[in-house]
Design an enzyme around this catalytic site. Structure first.
Site, PDB file in Angstrom:
ATOM      1  N   VAL A 182       0.830  -1.209   0.000  1.00 39.84           N
ATOM      2  CA  VAL A 182       0.000   0.000   0.000  1.00 39.84           C
ATOM      3  C   VAL A 182       0.862   1.256   0.000  1.00 39.84           C
ATOM      4  CG1 VAL A 182      -1.729   1.311   1.286  1.00 39.84           C
ATOM      5  CG2 VAL A 182      -1.940  -1.171   1.098  1.00 39.84           C
ATOM      6  N   ASP A 183       1.857   1.290   0.866  1.00 37.04           N
ATOM      7  CA  ASP A 183       2.728   2.468   0.939  1.00 37.04           C
ATOM      8  C   ASP A 183       3.401   2.755  -0.398  1.00 37.04           C
ATOM      9  OD1 ASP A 183       2.401   3.432   3.524  1.00 37.04           O
ATOM     10  OD2 ASP A 183       3.857   2.046   4.373  1.00 37.04           O
TER      11      ASP A 183
END
Length: 400
Positions: free
Chosen positions: A170-171
């Site tokens: 996600v990051d």
């Protein structure tokens, strides 16, 4: 093709980096590799991952993502620290931040303030859920967004508990999308002369990665296992799995009919290739347990190297499952500069390269990450014209 220019595509672009952890710093890492000058601005204690390792040595994750940036220590909670940031914003092109929702506004450094002071500035914000009334005040980190966005529920074996993805998907999806948004805003500024506020929500950035899973769910009208283990996320491709070998594991998938028939030839199983029930992807999916058993009986009799060689010769998508140690020493990644060593002594570190390749410009060479506030005096002297006396006073007042 002509040799690439030594200047980067973003040569002359000044980026103020308030990013922390992974998403913001990876965005600015990509921009720096394209030629931008990135000034990393940290509070007095440093950003959260700087001291993730024990002791007072910067952690490997910080060094990997912040290589080659200039380091400025600045207390934004003090009025003079805030004013210095606004002065820097007037001289910059981009400011990147991924604080929790509302932090920039509480510091009186929100979009309205920045745009009034620096109309050409592009403000790039990473958020967990974006600007939406229902998400107001909600915070998120990689694993929590994985959970709420459906990544965790789709990861792991069908009969086991949900699991997070191993990498911080996600990051880094967020950081990549945020860099793309910055580039688009800079391009639009060439026509309008004005900056804008661009935002990427972590939940939005990871959703497209669930395309196979969501498609399978929709096509099955909801009657669909959310977790499929190492099988295809949409259960639309078979064979598609991680199979055991004599000395490890190997990933094999047969996306096209020719992949399936070629695999049958390799396994010396003409009966499978002739079976009309297995001629279509849907037919193979219906009988995937038997197919996986047949493929396993073949793979478990050979080494990963032998299997990989034969599968590559047959043009069947496959790869051995490698350890992190093997990945870190991979000659292709090393030759392409995706992992390289920089610095000497205490400044020695392994740093990341950029996946972006441009035929007309070279990636900016890697350099060590800055010590906390290492370039504070140089940045403020060069960008704002501060004198030694000014700098001494700011140090005494613990502004820088």
């Amino acid at each position: 093709m002509s040799a690439p220019d030594t200047a980067g595509a973003l040569d002359g672009v000044i980026v103020l980096d308030l990013g922390q952890i992974y998403a913001g710093p990876y965005c600015t890492h990509l921009l720096r590799a394209m030629g931008a000058t990135v000034i990393k601005i940290e509070p007095f204690g440093g950003e959260p991952i700087r001291w993730r390792s024990a002791g007072d040595v910067a952690g490997a994750a910080f060094l990997m993502l912040n290589a080659g940036k200039q380091g400025l220590r600045l207390d934004l909670k003090k009025p003079e620290g805030r004013e210095l940031l606004l002065e820097l914003a007037r001289t910059a092109d981009v400011l990147v931040e991924n604080f929790a929702d509302g932090v920039m506004e509480r510091l009186d450094l929100g979009w309205d303030t920045l745009h009034t002071v620096a109309p050409r500035l592009v403000l790039a914000s990473g958020r967990a859920f974006g600007d939406h009334p229902a998400a107001a005040g909600l915070r998120g980190m990689d694993v929590t967004v994985q959970a709420i966005a459906g990544v965790v529920t789709t990861t792991g074996p069908a009969d086991g508990p949900p699991s997070k993805a191993g990498p911080a998907v996600v990051d880094f999806a967020t950081g990549t999308h945020l860099a793309a948004a910055v580039l688009a805003a800079l391009y639009q500024r060439e026509r309008t002369g004005r900056g804008q506020h661009v935002e990427v929500a972590m939940q939005d950035a990871i959703l497209p990665a669930l395309t196979s899973n969501i498609a399978g769910y929709l096509e099955a009208d909801g009657d669909f296992p959310e977790r499929t283990g190492n099988r295809h996320g949409g259960l639309a491709v078979c064979p598609y799995n991680i199979y055991p070998a004599l000395d490890g594991w190997i990933a094999i998938l047969c996306l096209r009919p020719r992949h399936w028939t070629a695999l049958c030839d390799l396994m010396d199983r003409p009966d499978l290739a002739r079976d009309p029930a297995l001629a279509s992807p849907a037919g193979r999916v219906r009988d995937m347990d038997r197919i996986d058993d047949d493929v396993t009986r073949w793979t478990e009799q050979a080494t990963t190297a032998w299997l990989f060689g034969r599968l590559q010769e047959a043009d069947i998508p496959a790869a051995p499952v490698r350890s992190l140690g093997e990945v870190i020493t991979d000659p292709i990644l090393r030759d392409r500069g995706m992992l390289t060593e920089v610095g000497d002594g205490d400044r020695a570190a392994t740093v990341l390269g950029s996946p972006v390749r441009m035929s007309a410009s070279r990636p900016r060479p890697a350099a060590p990450a800055p010590l906390l506030g290492e370039d504070s005096a140089d940045v403020l002297r060069e960008r704002l014209g501060l004198t030694d006396a000014d700098l001494d006073r700011l140090r005494r007042d613990e502004v820088i």
